[in-house]
Structure formats: C-alpha cells, structure tokens
Write an enzyme that holds these catalytic residues in place. Sequence first.
Site, short mmCIF file in Angstrom:
data_model
loop_
_atom_site.label_atom_id
_atom_site.label_comp_id
_atom_site.label_asym_id
_atom_site.label_seq_id
_atom_site.Cartn_x
_atom_site.Cartn_y
_atom_site.Cartn_z
CB ALA A 197 16.22 20.17 30.09
CG ASP A 222 11.09 6.68 28.03
OD1 ASP A 222 10.20 7.29 27.44
OD2 ASP A 222 11.20 6.66 29.28
NE ARG A 277 -3.56 -2.59 0.00
CZ ARG A 277 -3.66 -3.85 -0.39
NH1 ARG A 277 -2.60 -4.49 -0.87
NH2 ARG A 277 -4.83 -4.47 -0.34
CG ASN A 279 12.46 17.01 29.93
OD1 ASN A 279 13.51 17.64 29.77
ND2 ASN A 279 12.39 15.69 29.77
CB CYS A 307 19.66 30.91 16.76
SG CYS A 307 19.40 29.29 17.50
N GLY A 365 3.57 8.87 25.34
CA GLY A 365 2.37 9.18 24.56
C GLY A 365 2.64 9.43 23.09
CB CYS A 404 1.26 14.42 31.29
SG CYS A 404 1.65 14.72 29.57
ZN LIG Z 1 18.52 28.21 15.68
#
Ligand SMILES: [Zn+2]
Length: 250
Positions: free
Chosen positions: A130, A59, A11, A128, A243, A38, A186
């Site tokens: 960080a 994780d 497909r 999060n 930046c 999630g 959450c």
């Molecule tokens: Zn940047």
Amino acid sequence: MTDDQLLRYSRHILLDEVGIEGQERILASHALIIGAGGLGSPAVLFLGSAGVGQITLVDNDVVDLTNLQRQIAHTTARVGQPKVASAAQAITAINPEVRVTALQARADAALLDTLVPQATVVLDCSDNYATRHAINAACVRHGKPLVAGAVIRFDGQITVVDPRDAVSPCYACVFPPDAAFEEVQCSTMGVFAPLVGVVGAMQAAEALKLLSGAGPSLAGRLLMLDGRAMEWSTMHLNRHPHCPVCAALK
Ligand SMILES: [Zn+2]
C-alpha cells in the site's frame, strides 16, 4: 565548496561523471526517504556520506531487537527509540553538514503530497504494498523521480520511476495497485541480512546518479536479484496504456 568539502568529497570530484558540478548538485539536493529500516539504513548512510544537502526521513516505527540483524543505521543502545531519530544520529555522526528532518509518521497520501513536492528525489525503502503505491502515485502527481527497492527472503528488486520522462513507466504500470496481492513481510518470511544492504546501496547509487547527472538511470528496467544463486536478471518495462496512475496524466 569549502576546502573541507573539497577534501571530504574529493573521491567523487575525481570521477569524470560527477566532478565539481555534479557534487555541487548533490550538495544542493533534497532526498525524501520513506522507511528507515533494512533498505533505508544503507540508503540514508550513503546519501548522507556523499553529501546530499537535505534528507527527510519518514518512518513510523521504533527500533526493535529483531531489526538489528540487518538495519545497520541502528544500534543496540538505541532499541526503543524512533527509527528516524536513530538513523538521523547515525548520519550526523558521519556527516554533520547534512540537514536531516526526522518524521515519525506513516507515509499516507496527505503527508506525501506535502513532502514529495519539496524533494529532488524520492526513495521508496518501505516494506508494504500500500505504501509503495501511495509513494508511486505521489511521485507521478508531482513529477518527481523515484527509486524503488524491495527485498524479501533471498530475493531483491530495484527500479526507477521517472515521471519527467514521458515514455517512462510507473510502478503501477508493472504492479497493478488493484491486483489481489498477498502481503509477505520480513516478520513472517525472513530476510537474508546483506541483501537489504545490496539493494539499499544500489538505491543510493541510482539516487546519486539522478542528482548528479552521472549515467542513465534504471528507468524502464527492473533489476531482480536471486541471492541464492547470486544472479541478476533484467526485465524491460513498458508504460501500460491504461495504467490507473500515470495514463490519465500523459
Ligand atoms: Zn503507470
């Protein structure tokens, strides 16, 4: 591709935008997914089902009863197991061809500097601020495309950072890493279950587009979902000339 692969991915192969060549690129790719909660659950299941050859999942957490309302890669029987092991089991049940590396670890700068260079695409499914910034900085340093998603309460957002494109903004161009920021999670704010499915599945879609070459990515655009009104809005993003993450490198 083998006969079984031609059937399994038929497909996708039928789509002009993917085809045999796009599917071959997906099969040869390596996705690094930070977060098996999630967002990571639908992201990893769709990347695995679609045939991404190699997936590295990172994780630190174990599956908790409060996760099961929305983190659909996990099951009641796997409460207490590392989330990466539980998600790896879920992928393998769908597609045993995927080579999954499950790392129960916190994604800090040192680990990301080891993992990001090996990846074809990176998915930020973390929860999060960080970690988001550490992932963005590592992707900019190593020139890897990043699909970043976030959901809290009834609000979702998704964007792509593509450092291979000289004019594409990074996450820190838009959300300065030094900004005073009150972390909302959450555990205290709540999250409407299907929204992590919506955004996590979109992260998989953007990653598969980047891998196969199908269509323009979300680079330079931030999509925001108001899940109460069920309305999307688009913000066009520009590189920040000062930046702290990407300006010095370009
Ligand atoms: Zn940047």
